[in-house]
Design an enzyme around this catalytic site. Structure first.
Site, short mmCIF file in Angstrom:
data_model
loop_
_atom_site.label_atom_id
_atom_site.label_comp_id
_atom_site.label_asym_id
_atom_site.label_seq_id
_atom_site.Cartn_x
_atom_site.Cartn_y
_atom_site.Cartn_z
N GLN A 188 7.53 2.42 2.69
CA GLN A 188 6.93 2.91 3.89
C GLN A 188 7.22 2.15 5.10
O GLN A 188 6.56 2.41 6.35
CB GLN A 188 5.26 3.03 3.76
CG GLN A 188 4.87 1.62 3.64
CD GLN A 188 3.23 1.58 3.19
OE1 GLN A 188 3.06 1.76 2.09
NE2 GLN A 188 2.37 0.94 3.95
N CYS B 242 0.65 4.70 3.61
CA CYS B 242 0.61 4.61 2.23
C CYS B 242 -0.24 5.89 1.82
O CYS B 242 0.25 6.36 0.49
CB CYS B 242 -0.25 3.47 1.80
SG CYS B 242 -1.66 3.28 2.38
N HIS C 190 -5.66 0.75 0.50
CA HIS C 190 -4.26 0.99 0.35
C HIS C 190 -4.13 2.04 -0.93
O HIS C 190 -4.92 2.18 -1.79
CB HIS C 190 -3.65 -0.17 -0.36
CG HIS C 190 -2.07 -0.02 -0.63
ND1 HIS C 190 -1.32 0.39 0.44
CD2 HIS C 190 -1.25 -0.31 -1.50
CE1 HIS C 190 -0.04 0.56 0.22
NE2 HIS C 190 -0.12 0.00 -1.16
#
Length: 466
Positions: free
Chosen positions: A271, A277, A413
């Site tokens: 990324q 993410c 995340h």
């Protein structure tokens, strides 16, 4: 007599070797290291002693001398401990020669220089000098000069300095790090040192089999790491809209399962310095779903979501639930080849006729890890999210941080859960990350399974394709 203004320390009344009373700053705590200059009384004798002991312990044919003074500190204990940092280089004199002066090699290619740290113990009342430690390594020519004098507190173990030099040199080379200025280099080495200590704390307290240490993120502060690579919107629970619950699995979970072994997982992606993410987690899930329905594994476009999902915030974060809805409204996803990832938001250039995969709806899974495992084995890789604090310094093994490091409510995340199993008796989740193959174990993170570690159970979801 004691010099005016000096405090007499009972167990050190005078310094015979220094030829004067040892007088420390009365404002300094007892036993604190005090920096000395090269010309101060007694320092020359200490340097000559270390040079002599170095040569006695060396197998080299030619004598070596101190070629550069860096620093000396004195620490008052039950005696005096000196810590010496110098550079030592080879001379043209053989050890067997009795000459008083030896010149260094004038040709640079023959000059061999080491960065050395010595600890010398001086029991002044006995007049004895003892070499406690010696640590010499080849000089870090390319980078040492930029951070050699950075003010870092190493506590009682001043040989931490040598470890820092070697670790930082290896880090720069391995990850091809270049900084814009001396000031930036100095700032990064301080951050790097603090991160080494954090990684060591994680290591000492980890309940699994993980190894933590230097990673490509080791020169970033926690705040920088969060801003560049994580997703702050995931822990803002007021933004989460309810999702339709998934039907439970029809069969119990097998002992282990890995969708990589069944062709449902594409290669690890990166990324970059973009908090996208959420897009990688969702596309990974849809790649698996499409493979299970159509027998073809595609690499789908995250950039389409970064550019065209108007609800989420591109590189500043997003929610998988929003991403599923955006894909439904758009009509599907293009492939990575047709809509290439750039790692920053740009204008939406989605083309409907290039749609390679579509979804019909999305579902939220149970928060019970056994039920998540059964659903995954039966239905494909799952989009999940977790607290990524320990991930900054993760290298390999099964990570099982204490809750104090991995608050399950502070999720930041999104990743892809592709399987589960046991390693040396430790149950784990196999997690595909989006930080490149040079992260963790080939781009994967392994997290302890069975204790809802790091909130891994709180946001499991999947697209549905009819």
């Amino acid at each position: 007599m004691v010099a005016a203004g000096c405090s007499l320390i009972p167990w050190i009344a005078l310094s015979a070797l220094l030829g004067s009373v040892v007088c420390e700053d009365p404002n300094q705590p007892l036993g604190s290291p005090v920096q000395l200059g090269e010309s101060e009384p007694g320092v020359k004798k200490i340097l000559e002693f270390t040079e002599e002991r170095y040569n006695l312990g060396s197998n080299a044919m030619h004598r070596r001398k101190i070629s550069r003074f860096i620093s000396v500190t004195r620490q008052m204990l039950k005696g005096i401990r000196y810590t010496i940092k110098v550079e030592v280089s080879n001379t043209q004199c053989k050890k067997s020669s009795m000459v008083r002066s030896c010149d260094f090699y004038p040709e640079s290619h023959k000059l061999e220089t080491e960065l050395c740290m010595f600890e010398v113990w001086d029991v002044t009342l006995q007049g004895n000098l003892t070499l406690l430690k010696q640590n010499c390594q080849p000089k870090v020519i390319a980078r040492t000069e930029e951070f050699i004098n950075v003010d870092i507190e190493f506590g009682n173990d001043t040989f931490e300095f040598m470890r820092l030099v070697l670790e930082f040199k290896h880090f720069l080379k391995k990850f091809n790090k270049v900084y814009s200025s001396r000031e930036e280099t100095e700032r990064r080495v301080v951050i790097f040192y603090e991160n080494l200590k954090t990684a060591e704390t994680l290591q000492s307290l980890d309940q699994g089999s993980a190894e933590y240490g230097v990673t490509k993120f080791s020169d970033l502060t926690v705040e920088e790491f969060q801003t560049m690579y994580l997703n702050p919107l995931l822990n803002q629970w007021t933004l989460h809209s309810p999702m339709k619950p998934a039907a439970p699995a029809q069969r119990p979970a097998p002992d282990s399962w890995d969708w990589r072994e069944h062709g449902a997982v594409s290669s690890v992606k990166n990324q970059g310095m973009c908090g996208s993410c959420w897009a990688f987690s969702v596309t990974g899930n849809i790649e698996g779903q499409w493979f299970l329905k159509n027998g073809k594994l595609l690499s789908l476009s995250e950039q389409e979501l970064v550019d065209c999902d108007t609800v989420d915030q591109a590189c500043r974060g997003g929610l998988p639930s929003n991403a599923y809805e955006a894909i439904e409204k758009l009509g599907g996803l293009e492939t990575e080849t047709d809509y290439t990832y750039t790692g920053h938001k740009q204008s939406c250039s989605f083309v409907n006729r290039k749609v390679a995969a579509y979804i019909n709806s999305s579902v939220e899974l149970s928060k019970d890890e056994k039920e998540i495992a059964a659903w995954l084995a039966e239905n494909g890789p799952v989009s999940v999210a977790l607290n990524a604090f320990a991930m900054q310094f993760y290298k390999k093994g099964v990570s099982h941080p204490l809750k104090i490091f991995c608050n399950p409510w502070m999720i930041d995340h999104a990743v892809l859960m592709v399987g589960y199993g046991e390693s040396k008796g430790i149950p784990f989740w196999a997690i595909k990350n989006s930080w490149g193959e040079d992260y963790g174990e080939g781009g994967y993170y392994y997290l302890y399974r069975g204790s809802n570690a790091c909130g891994i159970n709180k946001m499991a979801s999947s697209a549905v394709i009819h």
